[in-house]
Scaffold this active site. Structure first.
Site, mmCIF file in Angstrom:
data_model
loop_
_atom_site.group_PDB
_atom_site.id
_atom_site.type_symbol
_atom_site.label_atom_id
_atom_site.label_comp_id
_atom_site.label_asym_id
_atom_site.label_seq_id
_atom_site.Cartn_x
_atom_site.Cartn_y
_atom_site.Cartn_z
ATOM 1 N N CYS A 184 0.122 6.726 -0.145
ATOM 2 C CA CYS A 184 -0.544 5.817 -1.066
ATOM 3 C C CYS A 184 0.536 4.980 -1.740
ATOM 4 O O CYS A 184 1.394 5.524 -2.451
ATOM 5 C CB CYS A 184 -1.315 6.640 -2.096
ATOM 6 S SG CYS A 184 -2.040 5.667 -3.415
ATOM 7 N N CYS A 218 -0.950 -1.331 1.079
ATOM 8 C CA CYS A 218 -1.882 -0.296 0.615
ATOM 9 C C CYS A 218 -2.353 0.394 1.884
ATOM 10 O O CYS A 218 -2.720 -0.272 2.862
ATOM 11 C CB CYS A 218 -3.065 -0.932 -0.118
ATOM 12 S SG CYS A 218 -4.479 0.178 -0.358
HETATM 13 N N1 DGL Z 1 -4.448 3.855 -0.533
HETATM 14 C C1 DGL Z 1 -3.855 3.555 -1.777
HETATM 15 C C2 DGL Z 1 -2.604 2.713 -1.612
HETATM 16 O O1 DGL Z 1 -1.942 2.790 -0.607
HETATM 17 C C3 DGL Z 1 -4.664 3.021 -2.902
HETATM 18 C C4 DGL Z 1 -6.092 2.775 -2.833
HETATM 19 C C5 DGL Z 1 -6.703 2.893 -4.216
HETATM 20 O O2 DGL Z 1 -6.716 1.899 -4.951
HETATM 21 O O3 DGL Z 1 -7.120 4.005 -4.510
HETATM 22 O O4 DGL Z 1 -2.234 1.999 -2.497
#
Ligand code: DGL
Length: 290
Positions: A74, A176
């Site tokens: 993430c 993301c």
């Molecule tokens: N998958 C997460 C990232 O890489 C974030 C997604 C979210 O906002 O929860 O930033």
């Protein structure tokens, strides 16, 4: 036989599956625990302090499970708190960062960098872009991660034009992990190359966990030579060569993913063992097996 290496993969939702897929492609005989903090998603609209406290909870669970390494799959969590988590836990914690270096190396003159609103504000992300700011345009679609989550898990239609700006870019950096799940769609939307850091993240965590992607010594020779003489040794070989993925929560959701969407098409069951560890087995509030 050597003990199975285990790796924890953490995200606010389904985004970390992109990192998991890369890991599965590169490894043999590794056990992956996948933990999605759906209760607090999306992280992109949370504060750094909130995110740090949720991530800490998740990594504590990995600690109880005895992982050899963990990935913050993430970008938002990485930007908010990866350093703090590295100090707090005894196992290596690998972060996920927007692949701006890949875009630079590919000679991208003007790239669009897509990140969540929280990532865009974090000092760590600003520092990453500081060197060559003029080559990158940063855009933070406020609801794209949630829309991708619904697209992937519920099959809700996704219209990128509702979330992304139009424009001509030499490349698009997917900052993301949720966006990497719709990589082909984003590439088609902009008719330009997209850059995602998932393969690099996977290589990094596998090397830190002590796996270079090769089967355990002797196993491949053993199979090649047709020397698997009884069921027990066949099972041992299978255990050492197959990866295993254990979803720690959301059994229904990930069953759906497994059966209907990604796993069944990308990874035939012979390469990966899938299972679930629902709340029936693991008490999340007490962080122990019940
Ligand atoms: N998958 C997460 C990232 O890489 C974030 C997604 C979210 O906002 O929860 O930033």
């Amino acid at each position: 036989m050597a003990q199975r290496v285990s790796i924890g993969i953490f995200d606010s939702g389904a985004g970390g599956l992109g990192v998991l897929f890369e890991c599965l492609r590169l490894s043999h005989g590794v056990r992956y625990f996948y933990l999605a903090d759906e209760a607090h998603a999306p992280y992109g609209s949370r504060t750094e302090q909130e995110i740090a406290s949720y991530v800490r909870e998740g990594l504590q669970i990995f600690g109880v499970l005895g992982v050899d390494a963990a990935v913050l799959a993430c970008n938002t969590a990485t930007a908010a708190c990866v350093e703090e988590m590295r100090r707090a836990f005894p196992f290596p914690v690998v972060g996920t960062e927007p692949a701006v270096r890949l875009a630079e190396r590919a000679g991208c003159k003007h790239a669009l960098v897509l990140v969540t609103p929280r990532t865009a504000q974090c000092a760590r992300f600003r520092a990453l872009l500081a060197r060559e700011k003029e080559r990158f345009t940063v855009f933070s679609p406020p609801r794209l991660a949630s829309a991708v989550e619904r697209f992937v898990t519920e099959g809700e239609p996704l219209s990128l034009s509702c979330h992304l700006p139009r424009g001509a870019f030499g490349g698009v950096v997917l900052g993301c992990t949720h966006y990497t799940l719709v990589k082909d769609e984003i590439a088609a939307f902009y008719s330009s190359p997209v850059f995602d850091g998932n393969p690099g993240t996977a290589r990094r965590v596998l090397s830190l966990a002590g796996r270079d992607g090769q089967p355990l010594a002797g196993i491949s020779d053993h199979q090649k030579g047709g020397l698997t003489t009884n069921k027990r040794s066949a099972q041992e070989c299978e255990c050492a060569t197959k990866n295993e993925v254990i979803f720690l929560n959301s059994p229904k959701l990930y069953n759906k993913l497994h059966n209907e969407h990604m796993f069944s098409t990308r990874f035939p069951p012979k390469n990966v063992i899938f299972s679930q560890m629902s709340e029936n087995f693991f008490d999340f509030s007490k962080k122990k097996w019940s």
